[in-house]
Design a protein around this motif. Sequence first.
Motif, PDB file in Angstrom:
ATOM      1  N   ALA A 105       0.564  -1.183  -0.052  1.00  0.00           N
ATOM      2  CA  ALA A 105       0.111   0.323   0.217  1.00  0.00           C
ATOM      3  C   ALA A 105       0.874   1.251   0.263  1.00  0.00           C
ATOM      4  N   GLY A 106       2.360   0.583   0.396  1.00  0.00           N
ATOM      5  CA  GLY A 106       3.056   2.158   0.259  1.00  0.00           C
ATOM      6  C   GLY A 106       2.451   3.596   1.181  1.00  0.00           C
ATOM      7  N   ARG A 107       2.442   4.466   1.106  1.00  0.00           N
ATOM      8  CA  ARG A 107       2.112   5.859   1.373  1.00  0.00           C
ATOM      9  C   ARG A 107       0.415   5.439   1.588  1.00  0.00           C
ATOM     10  N   LYS A 108      -0.283   4.642   1.097  1.00  0.00           N
ATOM     11  CA  LYS A 108      -1.377   4.797   2.745  1.00  0.00           C
ATOM     12  C   LYS A 108      -2.031   3.449   2.845  1.00  0.00           C
ATOM     13  N   ALA A 109      -0.834   3.154   3.811  1.00  0.00           N
ATOM     14  CA  ALA A 109      -1.231   1.985   4.873  1.00  0.00           C
ATOM     15  C   ALA A 109      -1.870   2.574   5.933  1.00  0.00           C
ATOM     16  N   VAL A 116       5.341   4.222   4.129  1.00  0.00           N
ATOM     17  CA  VAL A 116       6.308   4.520   3.356  1.00  0.00           C
ATOM     18  C   VAL A 116       6.327   4.925   1.638  1.00  0.00           C
ATOM     19  N   GLY A 117       6.998   5.791   1.162  1.00  0.00           N
ATOM     20  CA  GLY A 117       6.635   5.496  -0.313  1.00  0.00           C
ATOM     21  C   GLY A 117       7.537   5.824  -1.115  1.00  0.00           C
ATOM     22  N   PRO A 137       1.666  11.464   6.942  1.00  0.00           N
ATOM     23  CA  PRO A 137       3.094  11.749   6.123  1.00  0.00           C
ATOM     24  C   PRO A 137       3.911  10.028   6.025  1.00  0.00           C
ATOM     25  N   PRO A 138       4.264  10.001   4.780  1.00  0.00           N
ATOM     26  CA  PRO A 138       4.876   9.064   4.685  1.00  0.00           C
ATOM     27  C   PRO A 138       6.385   8.823   4.894  1.00  0.00           C
ATOM     28  N   ARG A 139       7.481   7.907   5.046  1.00  0.00           N
ATOM     29  CA  ARG A 139       8.663   8.372   4.677  1.00  0.00           C
ATOM     30  C   ARG A 139       9.137   7.745   3.096  1.00  0.00           C
TER      31      ARG A 139
END
Length: 350
Positions: A105-109, A116-117, A137-139
């Motif tokens: 899911a990347g940043r949608k997790a 993360v993204g 916010p993603p890393r």
Amino acid sequence: MSHLSSPFTFKSLQLKNRIVMAPMCQYSVEAEDGTPNDWHFVHYVSRAVGGTGLILMEMTSVDPDGRITNNDLGLWSDEHIPHYQRIIKEVHKHGAKIGIQIAHAGRKAEDANPPVGPSNIPVAALLEESKNGELKPPRALTIEEIKVIISQFKDAARRAVQAGFDTIEIHGAHGYLLHQFQSPAINNREDEYGQNLSKFGVEVVQAIRSVIPDDMPLIMRISAIEYIDGGYGVEHAIEMSKQYKEAGVDIFHVSSGGEGPPGSLKPGNYPGYQVPFARSFKQALDIPVIAVGKLDDPRLAEATVANKDADLIAVARGMLRDPYWALHATQSLSRKSSEVSPPEQYKRAF
């Protein structure tokens, strides 16, 4: 015989009709360990009983922190395999084939801390008007971490083969990690994974292709267009997909959007609104495609296949409302009762 009920064969995948159950998250894992349970068993087997040709199981994460929520399915452990085998065995008994959609899911997790993204651009930042502030916010991933995730896709694909799935679908649409890498609005990296927006996806495809049988079709779901302001169009998606095809993708499942709050480009969700995207992919890539998006009306689904806009049609919400959508669609399109093939136990109703 209707076009919708005609068989479809590609490599080792032999389907009795052109009807696909689209993957839809159920958020029903009880122990938060990624393991499918009785809900998933009944959910998928009932659609096999209902006449579906190909069932695509919901987004299944390659990593615990790659889930949308902790109630999503996973395939990051060999311990998951027997639980999927139980579902697959029963689905096959009813003449259906089954695939699994693997993803990160990347940043949608939502439950990852932090998610993360490819970059640190949050979902909410894509539109000033967005009120979607609940996502963390993603890393941005390091190159070493990217390589680990590619290996996780590879390992999940190996487990899917071992479990007995007939095909595998990579989720490269709807704002999941692979989509995030291919989007110029989301990926602002300055390294090799930002200079070539298809690099991550190509390496995921190559890794999966290396551990699945040569005759197993590999499907990729892709968003043909982004609806965020400044998002990419269908030409960009097709150029990405040419590289994915060269890397080993056999079939594209063509959807759209999902990458963030929609901007001014979002059309109404009219029946068949995504079919033109499927047609564009089919014409540009000369490859089988699955059309999806409000194709619940059997006549529209039939026309989509008959007009050669797509080879297969996927139904999502229609199958949530009616587990026997495939049988009912076939019945409504058939001139003879003999063209409908319900289970023996249900024949008196047809």
